[in-house]
Design a protein around this motif. Structure first.
Motif, PDB file in Angstrom:
ATOM      1  N   ALA A 191     -14.881 -18.473  -6.557  1.00  0.00           N
ATOM      2  CA  ALA A 191     -14.404 -19.734  -5.976  1.00  0.00           C
ATOM      3  C   ALA A 191     -13.508 -19.472  -4.769  1.00  0.00           C
ATOM      4  N   LEU A 192     -12.642 -18.467  -4.862  1.00  0.00           N
ATOM      5  CA  LEU A 192     -11.742 -18.158  -3.754  1.00  0.00           C
ATOM      6  C   LEU A 192     -12.536 -17.668  -2.537  1.00  0.00           C
ATOM      7  N   ARG A 193     -13.569 -16.870  -2.766  1.00  0.00           N
ATOM      8  CA  ARG A 193     -14.404 -16.426  -1.645  1.00  0.00           C
ATOM      9  C   ARG A 193     -15.122 -17.606  -1.002  1.00  0.00           C
ATOM     10  N   ARG A 194     -15.610 -18.528  -1.824  1.00  0.00           N
ATOM     11  CA  ARG A 194     -16.290 -19.710  -1.295  1.00  0.00           C
ATOM     12  C   ARG A 194     -15.333 -20.545  -0.439  1.00  0.00           C
ATOM     13  N   ILE A 195     -14.121 -20.716  -0.897  1.00  0.00           N
ATOM     14  CA  ILE A 195     -13.128 -21.479  -0.139  1.00  0.00           C
ATOM     15  C   ILE A 195     -12.890 -20.826   1.213  1.00  0.00           C
TER      16      ILE A 195
END
Length: 297
Positions: A191-195
């Protein structure tokens, strides 16, 4: 720092939509910068995964009565003229992307371009089962939904082809006047990479008492900024939006002090306060809104 609040969407007040309209209009008059809605489908009697704030076991009783987020935003759009109207968060994998794009575009148009599209993948296997969506596919589905939304909102010809969804080459001329900001929630590494790769903002959260500390938010924020740099994006352009979840009995002074302490450490574009547990009735919620605006400004 902008100051936002959740609308009265959960609990018995959800069966009184006139209260939602009154809250939205009065919160804007008091000076709120944004109003937000969430996305719950049901309250399972024996949940596979318990709710975070309540620990293992049943969901909070408020989740048994939930007003639809799209309808709530539409009502708020007609009752206000200035505040941003956001979803924090909409569990995007529950929905098919083309109808979702149409609904969000209509809300954005109805509000005069004030929509903030905040998405997440949720955490409840029971809700995914009820929605008829495989829980294990939620991250993949969110990625494709974001792809389709970008096309539906910006492209002259919209086309998408994957095992999940196929959109034949089509005209979708019902578009926002300007692409709404897309903000994403999450703490998991994916999720953090997607953000970092594709979001305009990070929807983060902390509970009070005892669960809202800047040092808990700094490592995930650093991971987001690394991912943004790797994607060739400006890390400083990704907003940080903090959702403050106070339990009943937490004072407005405690909320303000904890929020300002986080803001001083990491810099917040916005802090929004969840009112469902602290002040479930509209009149009390509006008192809290007035007090917090005075303390945080």
């Amino acid at each position: 720092m902008r100051i936002g609040f959740t609308m009265p969407q959960y609990g018995p007040v959800a069966n009184r939509p006139a209260e939602l309209v009154r809250f939205a209009a009065e919160a804007e008059r008091l000076g709120a910068d944004a109003l937000w809605v969430g996305d719950r489908l049901l309250s399972p009697l024996e949940p596979k995964v318990g709710y975070g704030m309540a620990g293992p076991g049943p969901f909070p009783p408020q989740f048994a009565t939930v007003f639809d987020p799209f309808t709530a935003l539409t009502l708020a759009a007609t009752a206000t003229s200035r505040v941003r109207l956001g979803t924090n968060v909409l569990n995007a994998p529950f929905y098919s992307p083309v109808p979702l794009a149409r609904t969000l575009t209509s809300i954005d148009r109805a509000s005069g371009g004030r929509l903030v599209a905040g998405f997440g993948v949720g955490w409840s296997p029971d809700e995914y089962e009820a929605a008829g969506v495989p829980f294990a596919e939620r991250g993949r589905r969110l990625d494709e939904i974001l792809d389709v939304l970008e096309k539906a909102w910006t492209a002259d010809v919209v086309e998408h082809d994957s095992p999940l969804w196929r959109v034949p080459p089509s005209r979708i001329d019902h578009k926002p006047a300007k692409r709404p900001p897309i903000q994403l929630g999450g703490f998991a590494p994916a999720a953090l990479r997607r953000i970092g790769r594709r979001a305009d903002g990070w929807l983060t959260a902390g509970a009070l008492p005892n669960g809202l500390k800047a040092e808990n938010l700094e490592p995930p924020l650093a991971a987001i900024r690394r991912a943004a740099e790797e994607a060739g994006r400006d890390p400083s352009a990704i907003e940080v939006v903090l959702r403050v979840n106070p339990r009943r009995g937490v004072s407005t002074q405690e909320i303000a002090e904890a929020t300002l302490a986080v803001h001083e450490r990491i810099g917040l574009a916005e802090a929004l306060v969840e009112l469902s547990y602290l002040a479930p009735e509209t009149d009390h919620a509006l008192e809290v809104v007035a007090e917090l605006l005075a303390l945080l400004r």
